[in-house]
Design an enzyme around this catalytic site. Structure first.
Site, PDB file in Angstrom:
ATOM      1  N   GLN A  98       0.847  -1.193   0.000  1.00  0.00           N
ATOM      2  CA  GLN A  98       0.000   0.000   0.000  1.00  0.00           C
ATOM      3  C   GLN A  98       0.876   1.233   0.000  1.00  0.00           C
ATOM      4  O   GLN A  98       0.365   2.348  -0.125  1.00  0.00           O
ATOM      5  CB  GLN A  98      -0.838   0.037   1.280  1.00  0.00           C
ATOM      6  CG  GLN A  98      -1.863  -1.046   1.392  1.00  0.00           C
ATOM      7  CD  GLN A  98      -2.618  -0.870   2.697  1.00  0.00           C
ATOM      8  OE1 GLN A  98      -2.143  -1.256   3.764  1.00  0.00           O
ATOM      9  NE2 GLN A  98      -3.769  -0.268   2.624  1.00  0.00           N
ATOM     10  N   HIS A 116      -1.567   1.180  -4.330  1.00  0.00           N
ATOM     11  CA  HIS A 116      -1.993   2.576  -4.160  1.00  0.00           C
ATOM     12  C   HIS A 116      -1.205   3.551  -5.038  1.00  0.00           C
ATOM     13  O   HIS A 116      -1.323   4.761  -4.872  1.00  0.00           O
ATOM     14  CB  HIS A 116      -1.878   3.001  -2.686  1.00  0.00           C
ATOM     15  CG  HIS A 116      -2.961   2.419  -1.839  1.00  0.00           C
ATOM     16  ND1 HIS A 116      -2.948   2.468  -0.464  1.00  0.00           N
ATOM     17  CD2 HIS A 116      -4.101   1.770  -2.167  1.00  0.00           C
ATOM     18  CE1 HIS A 116      -4.046   1.862   0.006  1.00  0.00           C
ATOM     19  NE2 HIS A 116      -4.752   1.433  -1.010  1.00  0.00           N
ATOM     20  N   CYS A 124      -1.476  12.856 -16.015  1.00  0.00           N
ATOM     21  CA  CYS A 124      -2.113  14.059 -16.551  1.00  0.00           C
ATOM     22  C   CYS A 124      -3.638  13.959 -16.439  1.00  0.00           C
ATOM     23  O   CYS A 124      -4.222  12.943 -16.805  1.00  0.00           O
ATOM     24  CB  CYS A 124      -1.701  14.252 -18.012  1.00  0.00           C
ATOM     25  SG  CYS A 124      -2.467  15.700 -18.755  1.00  0.00           S
ATOM     26  N   CYS A 127      -4.742  14.350 -20.592  1.00  0.00           N
ATOM     27  CA  CYS A 127      -4.505  13.328 -21.620  1.00  0.00           C
ATOM     28  C   CYS A 127      -4.233  11.942 -21.027  1.00  0.00           C
ATOM     29  O   CYS A 127      -4.101  10.969 -21.759  1.00  0.00           O
ATOM     30  CB  CYS A 127      -3.351  13.742 -22.540  1.00  0.00           C
ATOM     31  SG  CYS A 127      -1.720  13.614 -21.789  1.00  0.00           S
ATOM     32  N   CYS A 145       1.789  18.367 -17.174  1.00  0.00           N
ATOM     33  CA  CYS A 145       2.060  17.200 -18.019  1.00  0.00           C
ATOM     34  C   CYS A 145       3.229  17.492 -18.964  1.00  0.00           C
ATOM     35  O   CYS A 145       3.297  18.570 -19.561  1.00  0.00           O
ATOM     36  CB  CYS A 145       0.815  16.853 -18.829  1.00  0.00           C
ATOM     37  SG  CYS A 145       1.072  15.576 -20.069  1.00  0.00           S
ATOM     38  N   CYS A 148       1.333  17.419 -22.837  1.00  0.00           N
ATOM     39  CA  CYS A 148       0.341  18.393 -23.321  1.00  0.00           C
ATOM     40  C   CYS A 148       0.286  19.657 -22.463  1.00  0.00           C
ATOM     41  O   CYS A 148      -0.460  20.578 -22.780  1.00  0.00           O
ATOM     42  CB  CYS A 148      -1.040  17.734 -23.387  1.00  0.00           C
ATOM     43  SG  CYS A 148      -1.836  17.543 -21.788  1.00  0.00           S
ATOM     44  N   GLU A 213       1.040  -3.417  17.199  1.00  0.00           N
ATOM     45  CA  GLU A 213      -0.314  -3.307  17.762  1.00  0.00           C
ATOM     46  C   GLU A 213      -1.267  -4.310  17.129  1.00  0.00           C
ATOM     47  O   GLU A 213      -1.054  -4.753  16.005  1.00  0.00           O
ATOM     48  CB  GLU A 213      -0.850  -1.889  17.515  1.00  0.00           C
ATOM     49  CG  GLU A 213      -0.184  -0.854  18.384  1.00  0.00           C
ATOM     50  CD  GLU A 213      -0.573   0.562  17.993  1.00  0.00           C
ATOM     51  OE1 GLU A 213      -1.667   0.747  17.441  1.00  0.00           O
ATOM     52  OE2 GLU A 213       0.245   1.454  18.238  1.00  0.00           O
TER      53      GLU A 213
HETATM   54  P1  NAD Z   1      -1.711   2.950   8.781  1.00  0.00           P
HETATM   55  O1  NAD Z   1      -1.058   4.261   9.042  1.00  0.00           O
HETATM   56  O2  NAD Z   1      -3.176   2.856   8.800  1.00  0.00           O
HETATM   57  O3  NAD Z   1      -1.190   1.855   9.796  1.00  0.00           O
HETATM   58  C1  NAD Z   1       0.150   1.679  10.065  1.00  0.00           C
HETATM   59  C2  NAD Z   1       0.300   0.398  10.869  1.00  0.00           C
HETATM   60  O4  NAD Z   1       1.680   0.180  11.062  1.00  0.00           O
HETATM   61  C3  NAD Z   1      -0.343   0.440  12.248  1.00  0.00           C
HETATM   62  O5  NAD Z   1      -1.128  -0.718  12.438  1.00  0.00           O
HETATM   63  C4  NAD Z   1       0.856   0.453  13.201  1.00  0.00           C
HETATM   64  O6  NAD Z   1       0.595  -0.250  14.409  1.00  0.00           O
HETATM   65  C5  NAD Z   1       1.899  -0.261  12.385  1.00  0.00           C
HETATM   66  N1  NAD Z   1       3.288   0.061  12.729  1.00  0.00           N
HETATM   67  C6  NAD Z   1       3.794   1.224  13.212  1.00  0.00           C
HETATM   68  N2  NAD Z   1       5.117   1.132  13.374  1.00  0.00           N
HETATM   69  C7  NAD Z   1       5.467  -0.116  12.959  1.00  0.00           C
HETATM   70  C8  NAD Z   1       6.699  -0.814  12.867  1.00  0.00           C
HETATM   71  N3  NAD Z   1       7.860  -0.229  13.241  1.00  0.00           N
HETATM   72  N4  NAD Z   1       6.716  -2.074  12.404  1.00  0.00           N
HETATM   73  C9  NAD Z   1       5.552  -2.675  12.018  1.00  0.00           C
HETATM   74  N5  NAD Z   1       4.356  -2.058  12.087  1.00  0.00           N
HETATM   75  C10 NAD Z   1       4.309  -0.798  12.533  1.00  0.00           C
HETATM   76  O7  NAD Z   1      -1.085   2.486   7.420  1.00  0.00           O
HETATM   77  P2  NAD Z   1      -1.694   1.668   6.231  1.00  0.00           P
HETATM   78  O8  NAD Z   1      -2.573   0.594   6.769  1.00  0.00           O
HETATM   79  O9  NAD Z   1      -0.600   1.313   5.345  1.00  0.00           O
HETATM   80  O10 NAD Z   1      -2.673   2.691   5.476  1.00  0.00           O
HETATM   81  C11 NAD Z   1      -2.417   4.030   5.339  1.00  0.00           C
HETATM   82  C12 NAD Z   1      -2.531   4.528   3.921  1.00  0.00           C
HETATM   83  O11 NAD Z   1      -1.642   5.600   3.864  1.00  0.00           O
HETATM   84  C13 NAD Z   1      -2.122   3.604   2.836  1.00  0.00           C
HETATM   85  O12 NAD Z   1      -3.075   3.731   1.858  1.00  0.00           O
HETATM   86  C14 NAD Z   1      -0.803   4.118   2.288  1.00  0.00           C
HETATM   87  O13 NAD Z   1      -0.850   4.218   0.877  1.00  0.00           O
HETATM   88  C15 NAD Z   1      -0.693   5.498   2.815  1.00  0.00           C
HETATM   89  N6  NAD Z   1       0.623   5.850   3.411  1.00  0.00           N
HETATM   90  C16 NAD Z   1       1.764   5.422   2.839  1.00  0.00           C
HETATM   91  C17 NAD Z   1       2.996   5.743   3.393  1.00  0.00           C
HETATM   92  C18 NAD Z   1       4.254   5.259   2.729  1.00  0.00           C
HETATM   93  O14 NAD Z   1       4.263   5.057   1.515  1.00  0.00           O
HETATM   94  N7  NAD Z   1       5.327   5.042   3.474  1.00  0.00           N
HETATM   95  C19 NAD Z   1       3.052   6.494   4.564  1.00  0.00           C
HETATM   96  C20 NAD Z   1       1.840   6.934   5.122  1.00  0.00           C
HETATM   97  C21 NAD Z   1       0.636   6.599   4.537  1.00  0.00           C
HETATM   98 ZN    ZN Z   2      -1.194  15.569 -20.758  1.00  0.00          ZN
END
Ligand code: NAD
Ligand code: ZN
Length: 243
Positions: A98, A116, A124, A127, A145, A148, A213
């Site tokens: 994700q 995600h 864009c 286009c 973009c 375009c 958690e």
């Molecule tokens: P979330 O923020 O909902 O949950 C994060 C989870 O990670 C929690 O359950 C927490 O307990 C756990 N956690 C915290 N520290 C940890 C560790 N050191 N080791 C293991 N687990 C740990 O995140 P999500 O469920 O991925 O959803 C959030 C959305 O936000 C996603 O859609 C994502 O695309 C986006 N997002 C991405 C990033 C990234 O790319 N790094 C950062 C923030 C949010």
């Molecule tokens: Zn374009």
């Protein structure tokens, strides 16, 4: 660490990994739920939406540029590195993430589905052209973009938007054939990981969760490891390889 868990890993041929923001937390990239994830007192739910972008594309791009800066400054941690090594050990191995930060690829993983999208790509709105955009801070906001000149947006699945069905189909079909699925650092508050895990369970996969958690998926798990991914993954990897 539980002996049966290690044996299940050793016996597994097809392994899927589902990762969320938690795996990158120790690289210094905040999750959305922690205080660190706030930007100018806005919640992600108010910025990562088509509505927010329609109202104020500059503001949304500024937020993404702030996040891109954090991602660029971060390094993959031990958990990302172990996953990259695991890819060569198992017959079939896929990371379904994700995360949009690009850290799996930077750690050396190859087989990755970013359900995600990616913070390093833009699309864009005129286009539909999808292009790499890897410089931060951005020279101009909002980004335009390259083809375009139309308004570009982050190539990311926002709250309320639909997934790329092609990518999801690949993820679901891999999970239905997986012997073992490891779910790392995702809360399941966005429901997709829950559906993915349930699908793997229907296909008889062993489910393992790494998260400090309890989550909405914990009750489905065969094993839960309650600590940080960067601590647990190297230990797990050593045991799997009998070191
Ligand atoms: P979330 O923020 O909902 O949950 C994060 C989870 O990670 C929690 O359950 C927490 O307990 C756990 N956690 C915290 N520290 C940890 C560790 N050191 N080791 C293991 N687990 C740990 O995140 P999500 O469920 O991925 O959803 C959030 C959305 O936000 C996603 O859609 C994502 O695309 C986006 N997002 C991405 C990033 C990234 O790319 N790094 C950062 C923030 C949010
Ligand atoms: Zn374009």
């Amino acid at each position: 660490m539980n002996h049966d868990l290690i044996n299940d890993f050793k016996n597994a041929k097809t392994v899927a990994i589902i990762t969320g923001a938690g795996i990158s937390a120790e690289s210094g990239i905040p999750t959305f739920r922690g205080d660190q994830g706030l930007w100018k007192n806005f919640r992600a739910e108010d910025l990562a939406t088509p509505d927010a972008f329609r109202r104020n594309p500059e503001m949304v791009w500024e937020w993404y540029d702030w996040r891109r800066g954090k991602c660029a400054a971060a390094e993959p941690n031990a958990a990302h590195v172990v996953l990259a090594e695991m890819e060569n050990y198992f017959d079939d191995f896929l990371i379904i993430t994700q995360n949009v930060d690009g850290l799996h690829r930077r750690a050396g993983s190859k087989n990755i589905i970013e359900i995600h999208g990616s913070i390093w790509k833009a699309r864009c709105t005129q286009c539909g052209n999808v292009f790499a955009s890897e410089v931060t801070p951005l020279a101009e906001i909002p980004l335009k973009c390259q083809d375009c000149g139309g308004l570009a947006r982050p190539d990311i699945v926002w709250f309320g938007e639909s997934y790329d069905m092609g990518l999801l189909d690949r993820a679901f079909s891999f999970l239905s054939q997986s012997d073992l699925v490891l779910i790392i650092g995702t809360s399941g508050m966005v429901n997709m990981p829950l559906y993915l895990a349930r699908h793997a369970l229907d296909g008889n996969a062993v489910l393992v969760e790494i998260n400090p958690e309890e989550t909405s998926m914990s009750s489905m798990m065969h094993y839960t490891l309650r600590d940080s991914a960067a601590l647990i993954m190297p230990e797990l990897w050593q045991k799997i390889r009998n070191i």
